[in-house]
Design a protein around this motif. Structure first.
Motif, PDB file in Angstrom:
ATOM      1  N   ALA A  62       0.778  -1.208  -0.301  1.00  0.00           N
ATOM      2  CA  ALA A  62      -0.038   0.014   0.064  1.00  0.00           C
ATOM      3  C   ALA A  62       0.896   1.392  -0.069  1.00  0.00           C
ATOM      4  O   ALA A  62       0.377   2.302  -0.497  1.00  0.00           O
ATOM      5  N   ASN A  66      -1.304   3.919  -2.676  1.00  0.00           N
ATOM      6  CA  ASN A  66      -2.107   4.787  -2.085  1.00  0.00           C
ATOM      7  C   ASN A  66      -2.467   6.140  -2.906  1.00  0.00           C
ATOM      8  O   ASN A  66      -1.719   6.388  -4.050  1.00  0.00           O
ATOM      9  N   SER A 253      -8.572  -1.265  -2.013  1.00  0.00           N
ATOM     10  CA  SER A 253      -8.839   0.083  -2.376  1.00  0.00           C
ATOM     11  C   SER A 253      -8.286   0.259  -3.963  1.00  0.00           C
ATOM     12  O   SER A 253      -7.351   0.032  -4.067  1.00  0.00           O
ATOM     13  N   VAL A 339      -5.894  -2.016   2.287  1.00  0.00           N
ATOM     14  CA  VAL A 339      -6.327  -1.310   3.297  1.00  0.00           C
ATOM     15  C   VAL A 339      -6.539  -2.051   4.484  1.00  0.00           C
ATOM     16  O   VAL A 339      -7.025  -3.305   4.166  1.00  0.00           O
ATOM     17  N   GLY A 363      -7.038   2.693   5.924  1.00  0.00           N
ATOM     18  CA  GLY A 363      -7.193   3.663   4.713  1.00  0.00           C
ATOM     19  C   GLY A 363      -6.493   4.959   4.929  1.00  0.00           C
ATOM     20  O   GLY A 363      -6.443   5.776   3.814  1.00  0.00           O
TER      21      GLY A 363
END
Length: 428
Positions: A62, A66, A253, A339, A363
């Motif tokens: 991540a 992100n 995500s 996440v 997140g």
């Protein structure tokens, strides 16, 4: 359309040359994302020998996937946290989000981190008429309680901030900005290696056993005896730590990136170049690319395997609903990352069997991961690592052992809530 993150175009993942794994270390850090690198920097600069292990390439999780929004969000409201944790801790957690954000900005400035950071502010849009008053109250609270520059934006003034008529106004807070997450990770890796930490990429941990004088850490490339262990695997926790895995739910995500847009169109759609969120339950978030040429649009992805086209199509349709001008715009990238959600929906630092854990960012890891990793490292050093996030581990999720079977019905429920909200838009 590329399935690799847009961020990798400018910050490709670093390939490291394997080096022999030392038999002993002061500290083993599990995970080479923001959390692990932050802990490694703190420990190595304090003179500790630090080995960092990651079963993937450094940053492949991540930390390079992100949205690069420095929100430090807390999903529960102050009232909800007060019911769960008591008023004192709830207020302390909320106050710590401001400290963590400011600490990230200080780190970027002091370490000369080249990650395209800009303190642009964030606009939160009211997706239904009844949401505006709550956002206005939130802005008042942030300003009065924490001195944050925040204010309500009525619908009549909304297009000065964002080029859409979709929302019913919203609020702006100027303490949130955007950065390039891939570059941030690459720079943190540079700092960690310069401090003396040793990275072992693509080296999985298969077991950690507590012994009288520390821990025996078994890896795919040998065994290490360490005095302390810090775990920062977050949404990429695997079956080697089944106890932690039962407490963290990995949720996809996804983000899509448009093709380059004209300066005139970007100026019309995103006149203030702000980060954007809204009050829908499915948590859409979007922003301009750091160079101001594209829109990056993200949201939750309820799929659990493969890389199906439906989530990309849904994100694109939602983006066009907001910005009809993008109906013919091509999507150049669509990617996802995991996440880590937990039952409390609050990031956490905790200890178990003497090991330190920093995880569960729900997140908002751009801010929380670096902060929590540093706090865990300070605790190992015996320094002031106090944090309002440092209390009991999140409870295990019932009937969950690593396969999130409940994600599809959960996403369906959120979709239903958003449809009800959409009906209030029509009725309003």
């Amino acid at each position: 359309m590329k399935s690799d993150p847009y961020w990798w175009d400018a910050a490709p993942l670093r390939t490291t040359v394997p080096v022999p794994v030392a038999q002993t270390a002061d500290v083993v850090v599990v995970g080479a994302g923001y959390t692990g690198l932050s802990a490694a920097i703190t420990l190595a600069r304090a003179g500790r020998s630090v080995l960092v292990f990651d079963r993937q390439r450094p940053g492949e999780g991540a930390s390079s996937r992100n949205g690069g929004i420095t929100s430090g969000n807390l999903r529960p409201s102050l009232a909800e946290m007060t019911r769960s944790f008591g008023e004192e801790r709830a207020k302390a957690i909320l106050a710590e989000s401001k400290l963590a954000r400011e600490d990230l900005y200080r780190f970027i400035a002091e370490e000369k981190i080249a990650c395209d950071f800009a303190l642009t502010g964030r606009f939160a849009g009211a997706a239904a008429p009844g949401d505006y008053d709550g956002l206005a109250r939130d802005a008042d609270y942030l300003r009065e309680a924490f001195g944050i520059e925040a204010y309500a934006v009525p619908r009549s003034e909304q297009r000065d901030v964002l080029g859409t008529r979709y929302y019913y106004g919203g609020n702006v807070r100027m303490d949130i900005g955007g950065l390039h997450p891939g570059k941030l990770h690459a720079e943190m890796l540079r700092v960690a290696l310069a401090a003396g930490a040793v990275l072992h990429a693509e080296t999985a941990i298969s077991g950690i056993v507590q012994e009288a004088d520390g821990y025996r850490v078994t890896t795919s490339r040998g065994t290490v005896k360490a005095r302390d262990v810090i775990v920062g695997t977050n949404g990429y926790t695997d079956g080697s730590n089944s106890w932690l895995r039962r407490r963290l739910v990995p949720l996809r995500s996804r983000i899509i990136a448009t093709e380059p847009l004209s300066p005139n169109l970007m100026g019309e759609l995103m006149p203030r170049r702000m980060m954007i969120s809204d009050t829908r339950n499915l948590s859409y978030y979007y922003r301009p690319s750091p160079d101001g040429t594209r829109i990056l649009f993200g949201g939750r992805d309820g799929t659990r395997a493969g890389d199906p086209s439906e989530p990309t199509d849904r994100l694109r349709a939602t983006m066009v609903e907001l910005f009809p001008e993008l109906a013919e715009t091509e999507i150049t990238h669509s990617w996802f990352g995991y996440v880590a959600m937990n039952r409390d929906m609050v990031p956490r630092i905790f200890s178990r069997d003497g090991m330190r854990y920093a995880t569960g960012y729900c997140g908002s890891g751009v801010v929380w991961a670096r902060w929590a990793g540093r706090k865990a490292a300070l605790q190992v050093l015996g320094q002031d690592g106090s944090s309002a996030l440092d209390f009991r581990p999140p409870p295990a999720v019932p009937f969950y052992t690593g396969r999130p079977w409940f994600i599809p019905p959960y996403m369906a429920w959120l979709t239903l809530q958003d449809r009800r909200k959409a009906r209030t838009r029509t009725e309003g």
